[in-house]
Design an enzyme around this catalytic site. Structure first.
Site, PDB file in Angstrom:
ATOM      1  N   LYS A 281       1.527  -3.399   6.865  1.00  0.00           N
ATOM      2  CA  LYS A 281       2.049  -3.508   5.304  1.00  0.00           C
ATOM      3  C   LYS A 281       3.690  -3.183   5.250  1.00  0.00           C
ATOM      4  CE  LYS A 281      -1.845  -4.251   3.051  1.00  0.00           C
ATOM      5  NZ  LYS A 281      -1.912  -5.590   2.624  1.00  0.00           N
TER       6      LYS A 281
ATOM      7  N   SER B  45       0.975  -1.305  -0.001  1.00  0.00           N
ATOM      8  CA  SER B  45       0.083  -0.048  -0.119  1.00  0.00           C
ATOM      9  C   SER B  45       1.035   1.362   0.051  1.00  0.00           C
ATOM     10  CB  SER B  45      -0.800  -0.071   1.388  1.00  0.00           C
ATOM     11  OG  SER B  45      -1.402   1.138   1.559  1.00  0.00           O
TER      12      SER B  45
ATOM     13  N   TYR C 272      -2.716   0.022  10.127  1.00  0.00           N
ATOM     14  CA  TYR C 272      -2.868  -0.626   8.616  1.00  0.00           C
ATOM     15  C   TYR C 272      -1.603  -0.530   7.839  1.00  0.00           C
ATOM     16  CZ  TYR C 272      -3.804  -1.163   3.873  1.00  0.00           C
ATOM     17  OH  TYR C 272      -3.875  -1.426   2.599  1.00  0.00           O
TER      18      TYR C 272
END
Length: 340
Positions: A155, A126, A151
């Site tokens: 990643k 991402s 989040y």
């Protein structure tokens, strides 16, 4: 002989579109998904589009023995790893859930790949790994982090883990695909984004307002240093994104080591610009209210896509109007999601 690709999270939004493009490109596909944020009905939709019903296992990647059985029962040539929780806001309120699923689950997968000598991997990363970038457009060689939410951190940790794996095991070939903001749907209207509960992402929320499921769109902050004060993002059609995975798999088969590549259009649109494009696509106004900024959000984020063109031979084809038209077609054909 056809190559077989394992797709974790393959009934999800990006996963299902990628499965369609893999089948269309001549690959065999095996899907692993725990159906946390998707429906088994997606499999029949994939079959309607492609004429092929992919092999499916209802398995959670946190379940090591079940994952191992999938590898034992199939001769796999590569893995595309989508299975991860993905809502920025939710990750801020539930960090442990995100780290458990996105990191511990991924470790299970990588260990199982190693055990079964499956060395080709495309990882769903991402643009959040760049944190709050000093400038835009964002290049792959920009500093990574500090991330602004769990989040993004999950990643970033996965990327570092995979770099270490490639150092320790030179036979590994890993492509880290750093997505910007996927929107849109398959042009058939059969598959698209179906969030559980209240949508966390912009487009499905706008679509639900347009179809009358929600009263208005909340626009989080209008005091950013952007064209109209609202957040600017690089929105990419999910089919373009899926095709990027085909290119990444082809690259992985011919290379070793790790390569990070941005997948975006290279162009930023503000929240209000996307709202207006969607209003044009559906032929009605989209009600909205300005509210406070959201924790973890940044002002502007769009990609430099040079490397994707040079390394993968890929570039985005679809514009914002097509993205919104395809989103609206899917939403209007499936007002209650995919459950048949």
């Amino acid at each position: 002989m056809k190559k077989t690709i394992l797709v974790t999270g393959g009934t999800g939004y990006i996963g299902s579109h990628t499965v369609v493009e893999l089948i269309e490109a001549g690959y065999e596909v095996v899907i692993v998904d725990n159906l946390y944020n998707s429906s088994k009905a997606v499999l029949k939709r994939i079959e309607k589009i492609t004429g092929v019903l992919p092999k499916f296992y209802e398995v959670d990647i946190l379940d090591g023995p079940a994952l191992n059985q999938v590898f034992e029962e199939n001769h796999l040539d590569a893995v595309i790893h989508f299975a991860g929780y993905k809502a920025v806001g939710e990750s801020v309120s539930k960090p442990l859930t995100y780290y458990q699923n996105n990191i511990a689950g991924s470790l299970n997968l990588y260990e199982t790949m190693l055990k079964h000598q499956v060395y080709n991997l495309v990882f769903s990363s991402s643009a959040t790994v760049y944190g709050d970038p000093a400038s835009v457009p964002i290049c792959e060689d920009f500093p990574l982090g500090p991330t602004t939410n769990p989040y993004g951190t999950s990643k970033l940790y996965n990327e570092q883990i995979l770099r270490d794996v490639c150092k320790a095991y030179p036979e590994f070939s890993v492509v880290l695909l750093r997505y910007f903001n996927p929107i849109g749907a398959h042009q058939s209207g059969l598959i698209g984004e179906v969030p559980n509960g209240i949508p966390n992402n912009l487009l499905p929320y706008i679509a639900q307002v347009a179809i009358g499921k929600r009263e208005y769109l909340s626009v989080f902050g209008n005091d950013y240093d952007t064209v109209d004060g609202t957040g600017v993002r690089d929105y990419i059609h999910v089919v373009d994104l899926a095709l990027g995975h085909i290119k990444a798999i082809e690259y992985a088969f011919d290379h070793h080591g790790v390569e990070a590549v941005n997948l975006g259009t290279g162009h930023g649109y503000s929240v209000l610009q996307v709202k207006d494009a969607f209003a044009k696509a559906c032929g009605k106004e989209v009600a909205f209210k300005l509210v406070d900024r959201r924790p973890g959000d940044i002002a502007e984020c769009y990609a430099d896509t040079t490397k994707a063109k040079e390394v993968l031979g890929w570039s985005a084809q679809y514009d914002i109007d097509t993205m919104c038209q395809d989103s609206w077609r899917f939403q209007s054909m499936n007002p209650d999601g995919i459950n048949d």
